[in-house]
Design an enzyme around this catalytic site. Sequence first.
Site, PDB file in Angstrom:
ATOM      1  N   PHE A   1       0.267  84.918  22.270  1.00  0.00           N
ATOM      2  CA  PHE A   1       0.089  86.363  22.331  1.00  0.00           C
ATOM      3  C   PHE A   1      -1.349  86.769  22.674  1.00  0.00           C
ATOM      4  CE2 PHE A   1      -0.636  85.275  17.831  1.00  0.00           C
ATOM      5  CZ  PHE A   1      -1.860  85.881  17.584  1.00  0.00           C
ATOM      6  N   ASP A   2      -2.289  85.807  22.555  1.00  0.00           N
ATOM      7  CA  ASP A   2      -3.682  86.136  22.902  1.00  0.00           C
ATOM      8  C   ASP A   2      -4.475  84.844  23.042  1.00  0.00           C
ATOM      9  OD1 ASP A   2      -5.890  87.619  23.509  1.00  0.00           O
ATOM     10  OD2 ASP A   2      -6.350  88.210  21.442  1.00  0.00           O
TER      11      ASP A   2
ATOM     12  N   TYR B   1      -1.203  91.518  10.727  1.00  0.00           N
ATOM     13  CA  TYR B   1      -0.994  92.905  11.140  1.00  0.00           C
ATOM     14  C   TYR B   1       0.140  93.580  10.361  1.00  0.00           C
ATOM     15  CZ  TYR B   1      -4.257  91.823  14.845  1.00  0.00           C
ATOM     16  OH  TYR B   1      -5.371  91.470  15.537  1.00  0.00           O
TER      17      TYR B   1
END
Length: 539
Positions: free
Chosen positions: A37-38, A83
Amino acid sequence: DVVIERYYIPKICLREVQMGDFIRYHYNGTFKDGKKFDSSYDRGATVAGVVGVGRLITGMDRGLQGMCVNERRHLIVPPHLGYGSIGVAGLIPPDATLYFDVVMLDIWNKNDKLQITTLSKPERCNRTVENSDFVRYHYNGTLLDGTPFDSSYSKDSTYDTYVGTGWLIKGMDQGLLGMCAGEKRSIIIPPFLAYGEKGYGTVIPPQASLVFSVLLVDFHNPKDGIFVEHLEVPESCKRRAVTGDFVRYHYNGTLMDGMLFDSSYSRNHTYDTYIGKGYIIPGMDQGLQGVCVGERRRVVVPPHLAYGENGAGDKIPGSAVLIFDVHIIDFHNPEDPVEIETVYRPEGCNVTTRDRDFVRYHYNCSLLDGTKLFSSHDYEKPQEVTLGTNKVIEGLNSGLLNMCAGERRVLIIPPHLGHGESGARGVPGSAVLRFEVELVSMEEGVPEGYLFIWHGDPPENLYEQMDLNKDGEIPADEFSTFIKTQVAEGKGRLMPSSDPEKVIADMFKNQDRNQDGKITSEELKLKTDEDQEKIHEEL
């Protein structure tokens, strides 16, 4: 809580991440199924931030603490430390567990200071770097993780600059202070003393700590004069060199790091020059002032008194400090006379040598550094010479005048009264010579141009008396018998010589004008008569 797997720990860990530290790191972020994702790698830039102040998700804040530079960790961050139930729209779904692979690249703190480690230092260090000094140094530059970004060695040239004048990053300005020539240091510079938030080009990222391995080659100050160290000064120093003197010396020339750039010894020949007249670099013109014969001294010459910013040839770099280890062989002045020291003079010395006298003498000849050249004692008998006949060097001829038999002298003869710039067999060019002489005997000479002189007036009927058998001609044996008789009876004397027979033969040859082996009355002439005829012809 955060699950931490330390799958690579460096052997040396000088520092661990703590709360409030600034860090730089790379990471890959994935979900449990491996989907990315990153990634900082994909962006081509490291992540920089502060640990423990809420700028990172809580799981990363906790998971990065205690890391070493170059340590690699695998972090599993549960949703409530990531998150949470909200996630990140379009990127991280709610209640997602996050997986991070992290490598730590840099750690620093705003309270950090420069870290200086001395790796090696010369035993002898007379002076250290101060602000406003000009330094020449080699370096290897790396990031804190060991990534190289620059090296002076790859450029085959030192880095040359002033210290403390703003030409360097602050950390290097401070890190070079107090160094000795030849010293090696490791200097770790925090980003706020280096290139800070901006970094430098593509090689130094923002907020990067820098590590420099530095070797200080040399340094000087533009206000420096020469530095002279007296290594060995003879106890007896009657005279010191001044401007206008001609000096012969050996030297080794090195840079401050000990690299030899030139040596007179390698050429087996002294360096010969006038001092104070601009024939050599200004620093050596000054450094040779006041030297004694036999002295050894070290002269340290800053570049503005040597070869300046351009250097010389392949061996002397620009702005290099030069060190000369000098051994003075001799020196003289072109106006010098022969120096005469009477070592012994017999009592009752009434008769002394004059020009045209025939002398026998012993001698030892050497250079001023003691190197033996020649000695009459190596032969069976003393040296013989008629003074004033250009048979010996001018200085020795002068030194043998006005001596008594048995007298001993030491003569110091400058090259313009010796063998000159060219020297002679076994004698170097421009060498000052030292003679120890002892006059063994002397015989009174005759005036220049004469081979025989009468003590009184010559016989009125000279030819008739010389013609012993009265046959009207005088052969060589008759001439020789007559001359020897005059000498034996004290009526005249021959030019002194080790071979009187040759002198008589030369006299006969001069009188036998047609070279027929006999002298006629028309041929026989006294020297005084010949001189008068020459004057008459000239008139």
